[in-house]
Design a protein around this motif. Structure first.
Motif, PDB file in Angstrom:
ATOM      1  N   ASN A   1       0.856   3.822  16.379  1.00  0.00           N
ATOM      2  CA  ASN A   1       0.866   5.280  16.401  1.00  0.00           C
ATOM      3  C   ASN A   1       0.413   5.913  15.089  1.00  0.00           C
ATOM      4  O   ASN A   1      -0.409   6.829  15.091  1.00  0.00           O
ATOM      5  CB  ASN A   1       2.268   5.800  16.746  1.00  0.00           C
ATOM      6  CG  ASN A   1       2.660   5.500  18.177  1.00  0.00           C
ATOM      7  OD1 ASN A   1       3.538   4.690  18.437  1.00  0.00           O
ATOM      8  ND2 ASN A   1       1.988   6.141  19.127  1.00  0.00           N
ATOM      9  N   TRP A   2       0.952   5.459  13.971  1.00  0.00           N
ATOM     10  CA  TRP A   2       0.775   6.140  12.701  1.00  0.00           C
ATOM     11  C   TRP A   2      -0.329   5.512  11.853  1.00  0.00           C
ATOM     12  O   TRP A   2      -0.430   4.293  11.766  1.00  0.00           O
ATOM     13  CB  TRP A   2       2.081   6.139  11.903  1.00  0.00           C
ATOM     14  CG  TRP A   2       3.160   6.979  12.510  1.00  0.00           C
ATOM     15  CD1 TRP A   2       4.173   6.560  13.308  1.00  0.00           C
ATOM     16  CD2 TRP A   2       3.311   8.395  12.369  1.00  0.00           C
ATOM     17  NE1 TRP A   2       4.967   7.604  13.679  1.00  0.00           N
ATOM     18  CE2 TRP A   2       4.460   8.754  13.126  1.00  0.00           C
ATOM     19  CE3 TRP A   2       2.611   9.394  11.693  1.00  0.00           C
ATOM     20  CZ2 TRP A   2       4.907  10.069  13.204  1.00  0.00           C
ATOM     21  CZ3 TRP A   2       3.056  10.702  11.780  1.00  0.00           C
ATOM     22  CH2 TRP A   2       4.196  11.024  12.523  1.00  0.00           C
ATOM     23  N   SER A   3      -1.119   6.380  11.222  1.00  0.00           N
ATOM     24  CA  SER A   3      -2.131   5.907  10.282  1.00  0.00           C
ATOM     25  C   SER A   3      -2.337   6.958   9.201  1.00  0.00           C
ATOM     26  O   SER A   3      -2.016   8.142   9.379  1.00  0.00           O
ATOM     27  CB  SER A   3      -3.456   5.613  10.992  1.00  0.00           C
ATOM     28  OG  SER A   3      -4.012   6.802  11.519  1.00  0.00           O
ATOM     29  N   THR A   4      -2.893   6.529   8.078  1.00  0.00           N
ATOM     30  CA  THR A   4      -3.201   7.444   6.987  1.00  0.00           C
ATOM     31  C   THR A   4      -4.584   7.123   6.450  1.00  0.00           C
ATOM     32  O   THR A   4      -5.078   5.996   6.610  1.00  0.00           O
ATOM     33  CB  THR A   4      -2.152   7.341   5.855  1.00  0.00           C
ATOM     34  OG1 THR A   4      -2.438   8.329   4.855  1.00  0.00           O
ATOM     35  CG2 THR A   4      -2.181   5.962   5.207  1.00  0.00           C
ATOM     36  N   HIS A   5      -5.226   8.106   5.832  1.00  0.00           N
ATOM     37  CA  HIS A   5      -6.546   7.854   5.274  1.00  0.00           C
ATOM     38  C   HIS A   5      -6.716   8.579   3.941  1.00  0.00           C
ATOM     39  O   HIS A   5      -6.099   9.622   3.689  1.00  0.00           O
ATOM     40  CB  HIS A   5      -7.652   8.293   6.252  1.00  0.00           C
ATOM     41  CG  HIS A   5      -7.712   9.777   6.484  1.00  0.00           C
ATOM     42  ND1 HIS A   5      -7.034  10.411   7.490  1.00  0.00           N
ATOM     43  CD2 HIS A   5      -8.384  10.761   5.825  1.00  0.00           C
ATOM     44  CE1 HIS A   5      -7.270  11.702   7.453  1.00  0.00           C
ATOM     45  NE2 HIS A   5      -8.085  11.946   6.449  1.00  0.00           N
ATOM     46  N   PHE A   6      -7.553   7.988   3.087  1.00  0.00           N
ATOM     47  CA  PHE A   6      -7.881   8.535   1.776  1.00  0.00           C
ATOM     48  C   PHE A   6      -9.404   8.574   1.655  1.00  0.00           C
ATOM     49  O   PHE A   6     -10.099   7.706   2.177  1.00  0.00           O
ATOM     50  CB  PHE A   6      -7.304   7.686   0.647  1.00  0.00           C
ATOM     51  CG  PHE A   6      -5.828   7.447   0.756  1.00  0.00           C
ATOM     52  CD1 PHE A   6      -4.929   8.296   0.131  1.00  0.00           C
ATOM     53  CD2 PHE A   6      -5.339   6.365   1.475  1.00  0.00           C
ATOM     54  CE1 PHE A   6      -3.556   8.075   0.235  1.00  0.00           C
ATOM     55  CE2 PHE A   6      -3.978   6.136   1.578  1.00  0.00           C
ATOM     56  CZ  PHE A   6      -3.090   6.990   0.957  1.00  0.00           C
TER      57      PHE A   6
ATOM     58  N   GLU B   1      -6.734  -5.411  11.530  1.00  0.00           N
ATOM     59  CA  GLU B   1      -6.151  -4.392  12.396  1.00  0.00           C
ATOM     60  C   GLU B   1      -5.534  -3.237  11.623  1.00  0.00           C
ATOM     61  O   GLU B   1      -5.381  -2.134  12.144  1.00  0.00           O
ATOM     62  CB  GLU B   1      -5.091  -5.023  13.311  1.00  0.00           C
ATOM     63  CG  GLU B   1      -5.659  -5.931  14.375  1.00  0.00           C
ATOM     64  CD  GLU B   1      -6.606  -5.193  15.314  1.00  0.00           C
ATOM     65  OE1 GLU B   1      -6.299  -4.036  15.677  1.00  0.00           O
ATOM     66  OE2 GLU B   1      -7.651  -5.762  15.674  1.00  0.00           O
ATOM     67  N   GLN B   2      -5.185  -3.458  10.353  1.00  0.00           N
ATOM     68  CA  GLN B   2      -4.526  -2.416   9.568  1.00  0.00           C
ATOM     69  C   GLN B   2      -5.447  -1.698   8.593  1.00  0.00           C
ATOM     70  O   GLN B   2      -5.236  -0.522   8.302  1.00  0.00           O
ATOM     71  CB  GLN B   2      -3.350  -3.017   8.787  1.00  0.00           C
ATOM     72  CG  GLN B   2      -2.105  -3.277   9.611  1.00  0.00           C
ATOM     73  CD  GLN B   2      -0.922  -3.620   8.738  1.00  0.00           C
ATOM     74  OE1 GLN B   2      -0.994  -4.526   7.898  1.00  0.00           O
ATOM     75  NE2 GLN B   2       0.176  -2.914   8.928  1.00  0.00           N
ATOM     76  N   ASN B   3      -6.466  -2.362   8.084  1.00  0.00           N
ATOM     77  CA  ASN B   3      -7.263  -1.821   6.989  1.00  0.00           C
ATOM     78  C   ASN B   3      -8.731  -1.666   7.385  1.00  0.00           C
ATOM     79  O   ASN B   3      -9.338  -2.584   7.940  1.00  0.00           O
ATOM     80  CB  ASN B   3      -7.182  -2.738   5.773  1.00  0.00           C
ATOM     81  CG  ASN B   3      -5.769  -2.936   5.275  1.00  0.00           C
ATOM     82  OD1 ASN B   3      -5.244  -2.119   4.520  1.00  0.00           O
ATOM     83  ND2 ASN B   3      -5.136  -4.029   5.703  1.00  0.00           N
ATOM     84  N   SER B   4      -9.290  -0.512   7.076  1.00  0.00           N
ATOM     85  CA  SER B   4     -10.705  -0.275   7.316  1.00  0.00           C
ATOM     86  C   SER B   4     -11.271   0.632   6.226  1.00  0.00           C
ATOM     87  O   SER B   4     -10.537   1.409   5.597  1.00  0.00           O
ATOM     88  CB  SER B   4     -10.935   0.348   8.693  1.00  0.00           C
ATOM     89  OG  SER B   4     -10.233   1.570   8.821  1.00  0.00           O
TER      90      SER B   4
ATOM     91  N   GLN C   1      -8.747   3.666   5.396  1.00  0.00           N
ATOM     92  CA  GLN C   1      -7.742   3.990   6.402  1.00  0.00           C
ATOM     93  C   GLN C   1      -6.766   2.834   6.553  1.00  0.00           C
ATOM     94  O   GLN C   1      -7.181   1.667   6.596  1.00  0.00           O
ATOM     95  CB  GLN C   1      -8.388   4.275   7.756  1.00  0.00           C
ATOM     96  CG  GLN C   1      -7.377   4.709   8.831  1.00  0.00           C
ATOM     97  CD  GLN C   1      -8.028   5.014  10.166  1.00  0.00           C
ATOM     98  OE1 GLN C   1      -8.727   4.192  10.734  1.00  0.00           O
ATOM     99  NE2 GLN C   1      -7.813   6.236  10.660  1.00  0.00           N
ATOM    100  N   PHE C   2      -5.485   3.184   6.631  1.00  0.00           N
ATOM    101  CA  PHE C   2      -4.430   2.175   6.811  1.00  0.00           C
ATOM    102  C   PHE C   2      -3.601   2.537   8.036  1.00  0.00           C
ATOM    103  O   PHE C   2      -3.096   3.660   8.154  1.00  0.00           O
ATOM    104  CB  PHE C   2      -3.521   2.108   5.581  1.00  0.00           C
ATOM    105  CG  PHE C   2      -2.402   1.115   5.712  1.00  0.00           C
ATOM    106  CD1 PHE C   2      -2.629  -0.242   5.517  1.00  0.00           C
ATOM    107  CD2 PHE C   2      -1.118   1.537   6.049  1.00  0.00           C
ATOM    108  CE1 PHE C   2      -1.592  -1.156   5.647  1.00  0.00           C
ATOM    109  CE2 PHE C   2      -0.085   0.632   6.188  1.00  0.00           C
ATOM    110  CZ  PHE C   2      -0.322  -0.723   5.983  1.00  0.00           C
ATOM    111  N   ARG C   3      -3.468   1.604   8.960  1.00  0.00           N
ATOM    112  CA  ARG C   3      -2.657   1.797  10.161  1.00  0.00           C
ATOM    113  C   ARG C   3      -1.269   1.183   9.934  1.00  0.00           C
ATOM    114  O   ARG C   3      -1.137  -0.022   9.727  1.00  0.00           O
ATOM    115  CB  ARG C   3      -3.320   1.133  11.364  1.00  0.00           C
ATOM    116  CG  ARG C   3      -4.617   1.778  11.804  1.00  0.00           C
ATOM    117  CD  ARG C   3      -5.145   1.123  13.075  1.00  0.00           C
ATOM    118  NE  ARG C   3      -4.205   1.284  14.181  1.00  0.00           N
ATOM    119  CZ  ARG C   3      -4.374   0.706  15.361  1.00  0.00           C
ATOM    120  NH1 ARG C   3      -5.407  -0.091  15.580  1.00  0.00           N
ATOM    121  NH2 ARG C   3      -3.484   0.898  16.321  1.00  0.00           N
ATOM    122  N   PHE C   4      -0.253   2.027   9.986  1.00  0.00           N
ATOM    123  CA  PHE C   4       1.115   1.536   9.853  1.00  0.00           C
ATOM    124  C   PHE C   4       1.550   0.768  11.105  1.00  0.00           C
ATOM    125  O   PHE C   4       2.196  -0.273  11.026  1.00  0.00           O
ATOM    126  CB  PHE C   4       2.076   2.698   9.603  1.00  0.00           C
ATOM    127  CG  PHE C   4       1.827   3.418   8.313  1.00  0.00           C
ATOM    128  CD1 PHE C   4       2.271   2.898   7.110  1.00  0.00           C
ATOM    129  CD2 PHE C   4       1.141   4.626   8.302  1.00  0.00           C
ATOM    130  CE1 PHE C   4       2.050   3.568   5.912  1.00  0.00           C
ATOM    131  CE2 PHE C   4       0.913   5.298   7.115  1.00  0.00           C
ATOM    132  CZ  PHE C   4       1.367   4.771   5.922  1.00  0.00           C
TER     133      PHE C   4
END
Length: 284
Positions: free
Chosen positions: A238-243, A186-189, A232-235
């Motif tokens: 609502n919040w997520s970040t991607h590299f 659910e957090q990492n893709s 992509q990492f979902r905190f």
């Protein structure tokens, strides 16, 4: 997030978000390119049919230091793009959907007053067929668009097939995007994609050429094929970040006037780095 004027084709929409993104192209043959953007996207104002709208602003900064001893390219050091977009989606019979997007935008150096050459009307339309077998979805998209996806505004095809192999793995084959997408939990893709990168901006200020001729309406065009590995990492909901770390093939960076090339920077290959953060309004 990305500009809809360039990338209305994605089949991996993350709707109803506010996003910030930064990209750096490390060496386009001694030209440094940095991109910063902010996007507000409200995809689902209504459910059936779906009406979406939003806006984005992109700033492209170019460093021509290595070329300054030959010519003055300062007119093209800052490029700006301001875009509004509206999207419509309606379900048809037999699991078909129709999707239409209209995205007018201004792409310019803003060195002088805005002219009609700074405006671009991009749009796209497609039909999507969806299948669901044992909870695993597949889809086929057929359509076309117009915009600066491949540099100078032109028509382009929208043709792709996407399939979920299992709950974690999905692949997509087509034009303009081909990729593999893996959801670890659910957090990492992760994803690995081949897709176009582009910039097209007008310059209404005077530009002196090396033969002392002055051009009063010129354009900067950048286009490339990007191979990128993303994470992509979902905190939370609502919040997520991607590299994303990418490698650009067949890149071209040119200045032109009325389809006539003024200067070719012979950019060839380059590495790129992208980082972004987004806030998902609807917790989808």
């Amino acid at each position: 997030m990305v500009s809809y004027g360039q990338k209305m084709f994605t089949t991996t929409h993350a709707g109803d978000v506010m996003a910030l993104e930064y990209s750096s192209y490390l060496n386009l043959n001694d030209v440094q390119l940095d991109t910063k953007s902010v996007t507000i996207d409200f995809t689902s104002v209504l459910d059936k049919p779906t009406i979406g709208f939003g806006m984005s602003y992109t700033n492209n900064s170019l460093d021509f230091v290595a070329y300054d001893r030959f010519h003055d390219y300062s007119a093209f050091e800052e490029l700006h793009s301001i875009e509004l977009f509206a999207r419509y989606k309606k379900a048809l019979r037999n699991n078909w959907d129709v999707n239409v997007t209209v995205a007018p935008y201004v792409s310019s150096t803003f060195n002088e007053a805005i002219s009609s050459d700074d405006f671009i009307l991009s749009y796209a339309g497609s039909f999507t067929k969806t299948w669901d077998k044992d909870g695993l979805k597949s889809s086929l998209k057929i359509g076309a668009g117009y915009g600066s996806l491949f540099g100078k505004p032109n028509f382009y095809p929208l043709l792709s097939y996407s399939k979920h192999v299992n709950d974690k793995l999905r692949y997509e084959i087509g034009m303009p995007v081909t990729g593999v997408f893996y959801k670890l939990n659910e957090q990492n893709s992760f994803d690995f994609k081949a897709e176009p990168e582009s910039i097209y901006a007008n310059n209404t200020s005077d530009f002196s050429m090396t033969n002392n001729e002055v051009v009063y309406n010129s354009e900067l065009e950048f286009k490339a094929l990007k191979l990128g590995l993303g994470y992509q990492f979902r905190f939370d909901d609502n919040w997520s970040t991607h590299f994303n770390m990418g490698y650009l093939l067949a890149s071209e960076l040119t200045l032109s006037e009325n389809d006539n090339t003024i200067y070719d920077f012979d950019s060839k290959e380059s590495l790129s780095l992208n980082i972004g953060i987004s806030f998902n309004i609807n917790k989808k």
